[in-house]
Design an enzyme around this catalytic site. Structure first.
Site, PDB file in Angstrom:
ATOM      1  N   GLU A 187      -1.459 -21.252  15.422  1.00 13.50           N
ATOM      2  CA  GLU A 187      -2.169 -20.809  16.519  1.00 13.50           C
ATOM      3  C   GLU A 187      -3.413 -19.660  16.714  1.00 13.50           C
ATOM      4  O   GLU A 187      -3.104 -18.619  15.807  1.00 13.50           O
ATOM      5  CB  GLU A 187      -1.563 -20.132  17.692  1.00 13.50           C
ATOM      6  CG  GLU A 187      -1.990 -20.172  19.124  1.00 13.50           C
ATOM      7  CD  GLU A 187      -1.205 -18.492  19.337  1.00 13.50           C
ATOM      8  OE1 GLU A 187      -1.533 -17.758  20.118  1.00 13.50           O
ATOM      9  OE2 GLU A 187      -0.480 -19.378  20.235  1.00 13.50           O
ATOM     10  N   CYS A 223      -4.167 -14.570  23.689  1.00 16.57           N
ATOM     11  CA  CYS A 223      -4.676 -16.069  23.022  1.00 16.57           C
ATOM     12  C   CYS A 223      -5.303 -16.315  24.829  1.00 16.57           C
ATOM     13  O   CYS A 223      -6.010 -17.682  24.064  1.00 16.57           O
ATOM     14  CB  CYS A 223      -3.455 -16.550  22.429  1.00 16.57           C
ATOM     15  SG  CYS A 223      -1.981 -16.675  23.002  1.00 16.57           S
TER      16      CYS A 223
END
Length: 519
Positions: free
Chosen positions: A266, A303
């Protein structure tokens, strides 16, 4: 469980040794060096952890669902027993408030128990059975049965911004263990103490529940340790949360191996937010307040931070006025570490100097919020404006909403995409929804992207560069599938089959038998 931190790696059921080179945590608020010093794992210790993981792979994969679930539940219990120690150490290493550390501990325990429940229920293996038809013509049909099985030892890299939920005992570790894969974790340099506390919890849980030694190890070290870990033939998959440069570097290493392996990384996302005209006219100030709250949450170090906002050409005055006021009055805050703070300041400076960008507001101090604006045309002419700004900054793009589908087609892959609209607007703009859907892992209606619910239906992933593999998720029970592969058994005697595929279904799990779902 409260113990003095030792500063050494966890190698199966033992501890590493002290070496001459040392690492240490740093208090980001004061710059103070924190004790104890942490000793990088020696080559022999890396080799030992890999050897133990290799030996543990088969017996751990063969543990019963009930036993593996008890292990995951035991980890959660040990973390709960250590929450006061984590809440004391966490703010010192990360600058995050105690309440955030306690909340993250709760999330970490919750996801461990979620995977325990998944494992014990058992249907996640996707067992499929097709019975033989020996008298079928022109050729007989064999008996075929398949299910998911663990890949083998997994390397997990801790994240800087989630010292628990995406680190030592976080989602990558939990899902790999649930799949039946031994895990070797590389601790993050920013929070080694928290890594050691969580690692100690996993080690104790493994011993108490009778897991094979090597089911878990925790290694301290620098970049060369991470490279060596991914290059090791024993490792069969990698879990990573961090920068795009870090994730792509691991992908290259993994792809260059004699046996390439998957890297589930990620990486970067700017999480576009679209606000359509009718809802903007109705709720302009409220939407500005919601955006600001999402922007500054956790000093923007998520994020899923909303780094890009698309507004129509007209009717934006109240929204701009309110968001500018809020950002101008915003306060700075300590960021996770000096490197993060420096990178944020540099990126804000780059944005402010980009062609066509107007600085609407920029508060003072480290980690202070910033907001910029630009036209659609100028945005599409500068690909660098899609680069992530990791912190509380956002870029507002204004222009005709009918241009958005073509613009989204050129947008990089993202973790999330948000649409604010009335229901009538949503129905009238299905092309916007569809094109945005193709670029994200999660679509949000009339909300904001910060906040990731840990539940079976969550998808925390997205097309590259949001993640290295947009078919996967790092949150939710589907995450377990990353660390598995499907194996088929043909014409095997019932007694030699895994319990999940035996005719009597001794585990009483849901299966697909002769193309029919059964239980």
């Amino acid at each position: 469980m409260t113990n003095t931190l030792q500063g050494t790696s966890i190698i199966g059921f033992s501890r590493g040794s002290e070496t001459t080179a040392t690492l240490h945590g740093v208090n980001p608020a004061t710059g103070e060096t924190l004790e104890p010093h942490y000793y990088p794992a020696r080559k022999e210790e890396l080799a030992k952890s890999l050897e133990l993981a290799s030996k543990a792979a088969t017996p751990f994969a063969d543990t019963t669902p009930k036993k593996r679930a008890s292990f995951l539940n035991a980890i959660a219990t040990e973390i709960e027993n250590s929450v006061d120690e984590l809440a004391t150490r966490g703010p010192l290493e990360t600058g995050l408030p105690e309440a955030r550390i306690r909340g993250e501990a709760g999330r970490t325990c919750g996801q461990l128990r979620m995977f325990a429940q998944l494992v014990e229920e058992g249907s996640w293996v996707n067992a499929r059975i097709d019975h033989a038809i020996p008298d079928r013509t022109p050729l007989p049909k064999p008996d075929l049965r398949c299910m998911l099985r663990p890949l083998g030892p997994v390397a997990v890299f801790c994240a800087s911004n989630f010292p628990l939920a995406f680190s030592t005992a976080g989602g990558d570790t939990a899902s790999a263990l649930a799949a039946g894969c031994p895990v070797i974790v590389k601790a993050h340099r920013s929070h080694p103490g928290m890594a050691e506390i969580a690692g100690r919890c996993i080690q104790k849980a493994a011993q108490d529940t009778g897991m094979p030694e090597g089911t878990f190890s925790l290694l301290f070290g620098a970049q060369d340790l991470g490279q060596a870990l991914v290059e090791a033939p024993v490792i069969q998959a990698v879990g990573f949360t961090g920068s795009q440069s870090g994730g792509t570097a691991l992908m290259k290493i993994a792809a260059a191996r004699p046996q390439p392996i998957p890297v589930y990384a990620e990486m970067s996302s700017i999480n576009p937010v679209v606000i359509l005209p009718e809802v903007l006219a109705e709720k302009g100030e409220t939407l500005a307040e919601g955006l600001f709250g999402s922007l500054v949450l956790g000093v923007g170090q998520f994020c899923t931070n909303p780094g890009l906002v698309f507004l129509p050409e007209n009717g934006t005055e109240l929204f701009f006025k309110k968001i500018t006021e809020l950002v101008s009055d915003g306060a700075g805050a300590t960021m996770l570490n000096a490197g993060t703070a420096s990178a944020y300041q540099e990126r804000v400076k780059e944005l402010s100097e980009s062609n066509g960008v107007t600085t609407l507001a920029l508060a003072d101090g480290e980690g202070a919020p910033a907001i910029f604006s630009i036209s659609q045309e100028a945005f599409t002419n500068d690909a660098s404006l899609q680069e992530e700004c990791f912190g509380p900054a956002t870029l507002i793009v204004t222009g005709p909403i009918e241009n958005l589908p073509a613009l989204f087609a050129k947008l990089e892959g993202q973790l999330t995409g948000t649409i604010h609209a009335t229901e009538a607007e949503l129905s009238a703009n299905t092309t916007i929804v569809r094109t945005l859907q193709n670029r994200v892992g999660r679509l949000i209606f009339n909300g904001f992207p910060t906040g990731v619910e840990v539940c079976p239906s969550m998808v925390h992933g997205g097309p590259y560069p949001a993640t290295s593999d947009g078919r996967s998720t790092s949150v939710g029970t589907l995450a377990v599938e990353r660390f598995t592969r499907t194996i088929s058994w043909q014409d095997f005697p019932d007694s030699a089959l895994p319990a999940e595929l035996q005719e009597a279904n001794p585990l009483n799990i849901k299966r697909i038998v002769n193309n029919t779902h059964t239980s």
